[in-house]
Enzyme design. Structure first.
Site, PDB file in Angstrom:
ATOM      1  N   GLN A  74      22.659  53.958  56.522  1.00 58.73           N
ATOM      2  CA  GLN A  74      22.004  55.260  56.428  1.00 58.73           C
ATOM      3  C   GLN A  74      20.520  55.113  56.771  1.00 58.73           C
ATOM      4  O   GLN A  74      19.676  55.031  55.891  1.00 58.73           O
ATOM      5  CB  GLN A  74      22.170  55.793  54.997  1.00 58.73           C
ATOM      6  CG  GLN A  74      21.668  57.177  54.788  1.00 58.73           C
ATOM      7  CD  GLN A  74      22.673  58.214  55.201  1.00 58.73           C
ATOM      8  OE1 GLN A  74      23.866  58.016  55.045  1.00 58.73           O
ATOM      9  NE2 GLN A  74      22.192  59.312  55.719  1.00 58.73           N
ATOM     10  N   PHE A  75      20.196  55.071  58.079  1.00 61.70           N
ATOM     11  CA  PHE A  75      18.806  54.878  58.475  1.00 61.70           C
ATOM     12  C   PHE A  75      17.903  56.004  58.001  1.00 61.70           C
ATOM     13  O   PHE A  75      16.696  55.816  57.815  1.00 61.70           O
ATOM     14  CB  PHE A  75      18.688  54.683  59.992  1.00 61.70           C
ATOM     15  CG  PHE A  75      18.689  55.960  60.785  1.00 61.70           C
ATOM     16  CD1 PHE A  75      17.495  56.588  61.122  1.00 61.70           C
ATOM     17  CD2 PHE A  75      19.884  56.536  61.200  1.00 61.70           C
ATOM     18  CE1 PHE A  75      17.496  57.754  61.859  1.00 61.70           C
ATOM     19  CE2 PHE A  75      19.892  57.694  61.935  1.00 61.70           C
ATOM     20  CZ  PHE A  75      18.687  58.316  62.261  1.00 61.70           C
ATOM     21  N   THR A  76      18.463  57.170  57.731  1.00 58.21           N
ATOM     22  CA  THR A  76      17.649  58.310  57.325  1.00 58.21           C
ATOM     23  C   THR A  76      16.987  58.127  55.955  1.00 58.21           C
ATOM     24  O   THR A  76      16.086  58.883  55.610  1.00 58.21           O
ATOM     25  CB  THR A  76      18.472  59.612  57.326  1.00 58.21           C
ATOM     26  OG1 THR A  76      19.561  59.476  56.412  1.00 58.21           O
ATOM     27  CG2 THR A  76      19.004  59.922  58.718  1.00 58.21           C
TER      28      THR A  76
END
Length: 141
Positions: A74-76
């Protein structure tokens, strides 16, 4: 390295209509973000923390109970929103670095004897979960 960890009764990840990872019993859903300066040592620490985190029923951990984990990149989680209306992704690790470290966390968990399902790195995923409690914590290393 940052993880949003939810206690769930079940969870799954679907890519293009196909389930690519799922847990169908109580365990943890882990949304895992990798920062630009994260290391293999932090991956090992994160795996240990996730495996031993006592947030399952009766203050037990996956290490205690054998409960499964579903790990989803989950890079966000490293989106910076303090300025302007659009998140900045400058603190999120680039794909090739992040994928390697996510894989390291998963490998470390499996090396500890954990049952781990995963999402599909870089894919557009649909994540479904049934939160238990709800009980969700932020883990950072």
């Amino acid at each position: 390295m940052k993880a949003v960890v939810a206690r769930v009764t079940e969870a799954s990840v679907t890519v293009e209509g196909e389930v690519v990872g799922a847990i169908d019993e109580p365990g943890l859903l882990v949304l895992l973000g990798i920062r630009t300066d994260d290391t293999e040592e932090q991956a090992a620490t994160m795996a240990r923390k996730l495996h031993e985190l006592r947030i399952l029923r009766e203050e037990r951990s996956c290490a205690d109970t054998g409960a499964p984990l579903l790990v989803v990149s989950q890079f966000t989680l490293y989106g910076e929103t303090r300025k302007g209306r659009r998140p900045s992704w400058l603190n999120a690790a680039r794909g090739e670095i992040a994928e390697k470290l996510v894989d390291s966390v998963v490998s470390e968990l499996r090396g500890r004897g954990a049952t781990v399902a995963t999402g599909s790195f870089g894919a557009m995923m649909s994540v479904r979960s049934v939160n238990d409690g709800p009980f969700t914590v932020l883990v950072e290393v």
